[in-house]
Design an enzyme around this catalytic site. Structure first.
Site, mmCIF file in Angstrom:
data_model
loop_
_atom_site.group_PDB
_atom_site.id
_atom_site.type_symbol
_atom_site.label_atom_id
_atom_site.label_comp_id
_atom_site.label_asym_id
_atom_site.label_seq_id
_atom_site.Cartn_x
_atom_site.Cartn_y
_atom_site.Cartn_z
ATOM 1 N N ILE A 41 -68.755 79.668 -56.528
ATOM 2 C CA ILE A 41 -69.749 79.316 -57.482
ATOM 3 C C ILE A 41 -69.413 79.360 -59.165
ATOM 4 O O ILE A 41 -69.545 78.417 -60.056
ATOM 5 C CB ILE A 41 -71.268 79.832 -57.262
ATOM 6 C CG1 ILE A 41 -71.756 79.518 -56.077
ATOM 7 C CG2 ILE A 41 -72.176 79.535 -58.345
ATOM 8 C CD1 ILE A 41 -72.829 80.397 -55.582
ATOM 9 N N MET A 46 -64.677 90.178 -64.227
ATOM 10 C CA MET A 46 -64.591 91.193 -63.326
ATOM 11 C C MET A 46 -64.756 90.565 -61.824
ATOM 12 O O MET A 46 -64.120 91.487 -60.897
ATOM 13 C CB MET A 46 -65.385 92.145 -63.641
ATOM 14 C CG MET A 46 -65.304 93.083 -64.832
ATOM 15 S SD MET A 46 -66.500 94.033 -65.314
ATOM 16 C CE MET A 46 -67.937 93.045 -65.715
ATOM 17 N N ASP A 158 -76.161 93.609 -70.807
ATOM 18 C CA ASP A 158 -75.601 92.432 -70.879
ATOM 19 C C ASP A 158 -76.606 91.142 -70.908
ATOM 20 O O ASP A 158 -76.514 90.104 -70.101
ATOM 21 C CB ASP A 158 -74.572 92.236 -69.773
ATOM 22 C CG ASP A 158 -73.535 90.946 -70.040
ATOM 23 O OD1 ASP A 158 -73.353 90.573 -71.441
ATOM 24 O OD2 ASP A 158 -72.935 90.449 -69.168
#
Length: 689
Positions: A41, A46, A158
């Site tokens: 997807i 990372m 984040d």
């Protein structure tokens, strides 16, 4: 691709054509003997995210697989596992659920909820700039999710549009809780030598300059996100990430109304409060920010164009440039005629960065780091005021008295209007999603009487927490007025009623009464349940389901018919074994001689054919073979006497002469001979001498 434009991991976009290139080695792999990996997807710095099938639970999930090398670091993997477990503890309707975590021969992965939809970035591209009401409707579930995380001690670090997912049904979900913290738990985040966790456009100043972050860093990111929704642009732009990070540290976020004139002042104040460079001026966590968001949303819903009190309350305090302590308005000093900042505590209320009645554009320049005045201005301010010219003699005493009287009357009327129209009212605090005791205590502390209304079901608010309040948060009400709160009963669930023994029509009606749906109906023979009655349900009776859930039924077709078959002329033992294996009872009658049916075979049966049901009886008449009669001795008898005796026993008599026939007419011998057992009706031959 810039960091803030990376595709998100758990949102499934529309299918697109397959591009060229080598195949992904993960595709088709089975992780942990459970997750069959499908197409990729998204890919990040990372990890890569794949659509996968959970073979154990037969559902589609998103599996995030850490890049090769990161999972080999034992310390990193341990932090990753700890934070994955912390994120999995978050149970909130606006948080992407973490289902599982594992390590398959060095491949570290997470299994998460797969959201079919798009990201908030897509909404910004299509809709921004948008109305404040629309922007807050998108931000509110994000802040609610962060508030739940902050209460659990988890900082996201984040927050960005790419990490906010919007499902096709409109649900808003925040993803990637804990991952940034897992990477940066022991990492110093600096703009020069450290690792910056989070997208640079949404980084809090203290994270860039000092390498520290807490819940207020998430609050800052939400403020930037709200600014972007309102204006369609980021507050700080630059040619490189370092330039953007520098602006976060050294420049205030400008009021959104500079780009979108007409925004209410309290909306500017909310953005300024959330994005204050001094983190001490921001809301302490997302729970406090959620309260502010609810107040602003309520004001917008009520059509309030400007609310100076709300603006004053939301805006961050203005700090003294030298001491850093809050300062107040700069009144003209009567003794010198000069102006200047007055320290807090000098018998004045502290002012706000966005003061009531001051345009947002003007107040934006008065940030915490803005210079107050240059040396020339301070010197001019310190100079004595020029002496005033002597005034003329006053008017007659009647004029001033009338003016004074008019002022007193106007002041009295104004104070009365202010008191009866505003000051005597209090603002209803927000208690949404609080527990009963907490909500009642907060409302009573604010001076209101609390009435607990009838509880309602809610798929969003946990059981026992406040779903709604009337008057709502931000409303103005008199001290002592009643505020009605409605508590959540949790997710609406109904037990499956007992279905066994009901007709199909009765079962469907019973399901409709508890707001459940009739699912698949399968018919089955039953020895104990009559025809057209329910045998069982799936789920079973008593299982609690959400409204609209389907219940499958097995309905009886009655008893299973058993074919008897025609066994006449067949071995009776074989017939008995077969019929008993079918569940029938066999009764044998073996007292019948038969000249045509061999012994041990079935002569007749009852019933002769057709069908029976389990436990019914079949009667078999079994042949004993033909009846045997002993041949009598008739030797030396005359032919007529011998014939008569044999025929009386049922034999057929045949007469022959021996080869040396003398003509005497007496029986010389018989065939079969005397004493033999032969079937009745057999032929006996008389040999005459």
């Amino acid at each position: 691709m810039p960091p803030d434009r990376q595709p998100h991991e758990v949102v499934r976009p529309a299918r697109q054509g397959t591009s060229g290139g080598s195949a992904d080695p993960m595709t088709g792999r089975l992780l942990d003997g459970r997750y069959r990996i499908g197409s990729r997807i998204a890919r990040g710095g990372m990890a890569s995210v794949y659509e996968a099938t959970d073979l154990r639970l037969d559902r589609v999930v998103a599996v995030k697989v850490m890049h090769v090398g990161l999972g080999d670091d034992e310390e990193f993997a341990a932090r990753f596992v700890r934070e994955a477990r912390a994120a999995a503890r978050l149970s909130h309707p606006n948080v992407v659920a973490v289902f599982d975590q594992g390590d398959d021969d060095g491949t570290v992965f997470l299994a998460m909820e797969l959201i079919a939809g798009h990201t908030l970035r897509d909404v910004i591209v299509k809709e921004a700039p948008m109305s404040p009401a629309r922007a807050l409707a998108l931000v509110e579930p994000v802040v609610s999710a962060l508030a739940a995380a902050h209460r659990s001690g988890i900082v996201h670090r984040d927050v960005k549009p790419e990490n906010v997912l919007i499902a096709d049904d409109g649900r808003v979900k925040v993803a990637d809780f804990g991952l940034a913290k897992a990477v940066g738990t022991d990492t110093q985040h600096t703009a020069t030598g450290g690792v910056l966790i989070g997208t640079v456009s949404y980084l809090a100043p203290e994270l860039v300059s000092q390498g520290i972050s807490d819940a207020r860093a998430d609050v800052y990111a939400v403020g930037v996100l709200l600014y972007e929704l309102l204006t369609g642009a980021k507050p700080h732009e630059g040619e490189s990430p370092i330039q953007v990070a520098y602006k976060h540290v050294h420049e205030d976020v400008s009021p959104p109304s500079l780009l979108e004139p007409g925004l209410p002042g309290y909306v500017d104040a909310l953005v300024a409060r959330a994005t204050a460079r001094d983190r001490g001026l921001r809301p302490a966590d997302a729970g406090v920010l959620l309260h502010h968001v609810h107040r602003v949303a309520h004001a917008l819903a009520e059509g309030v164009r400007e609310d100076p009190e709300l603006t004053q309350d939301l805006a961050p305090l203005l700090l003294h440039p030298d001491t850093g302590v809050p300062v107040v308005e700069e009144p003209v000093r009567e003794d010198t005629g000069t102006t200047g900042p007055v320290p807090a505590g000098a018998d004045h209320e502290p002012t706000s960065l966005l003061r009531a009645g001051v345009p947002a554009a003007a107040s934006a320049s008065a940030g915490p780091s803005a210079p107050r005045a240059n040396g020339q201005d301070r010197a001019a301010a310190a100079a004595p005021a020029p002496p005033s010219r002597p005034g003329r003699r006053g008017r007659r005493w009647r004029g001033p008295l009338l003016v004074l009287l008019a002022v007193v009357i106007a002041t009295t009327l104004g104070l009365g209007a202010w008191w009866y129209g505003w000051a005597r009212y209090s603002t209803v605090p927000s208690v949404l999603e609080q527990g009963r005791a907490s909500a009642v205590a907060e409302l009573e502390d604010a001076g209101f009487d609390v009435v607990v209304g009838e509880a309602v079901y809610s798929n969003r608010v946990p059981e026992g927490r406040v779903v709604s309040a009337d008057p709502g948060a931000g409303s103005r009400a008199l001290t002592g007025d009643e505020v009605t709160i409605v508590l959540s009963l949790g997710v609406e669930l109904y037990p499956v009623p007992e279905m066994a023994g009901r007709t199909l029509e009765e079962a469907e009606a019973a399901l409709a009464e508890v707001d459940l749906e009739l699912g698949r109906v399968r018919e089955k023979f039953s020895e104990s349940v009559p025809d057209d009655q329910v045998v069982r349900s799936t789920p079973v009776a008593g299982k609690e389901l959400r409204p609209g859930a389907a219940v499958d039924l097995v309905v009886s077709k009655g008893r299973r018919p058993i074919n008897v078959g025609d066994w006449v002329g067949e071995p009776a033992d074989e017939a008995q074994r077969t019929l008993e294996r079918k569940g029938l009872v066999v009764q044998r009658n073996e007292d019948v001689f038969s000249d045509s049916v061999p012994a041990g075979d079935v002569v007749s049966q009852e019933p002769g054919s057709g069908t029976l049901f389990k436990g019914d009886t079949v009667t078999l008449t079994v042949s004993k073979g033909p009846e045997l009669v002993e041949v009598p001795g008739v030797k030396a008898q005359g032919v007529d006497a011998a014939r008569a005796e044999l025929e009386s026993l049922g034999f057929v008599v045949r007469v022959e002469n021996i080869s040396d026939y003398l003509g005497l007419g007496f029986v010389f011998r018989t065939d079969p001979g005397a004493g033999e057992m032969v079937p009745k009706g057999s032929t006996i031959t008389l040999y005459l001498i």
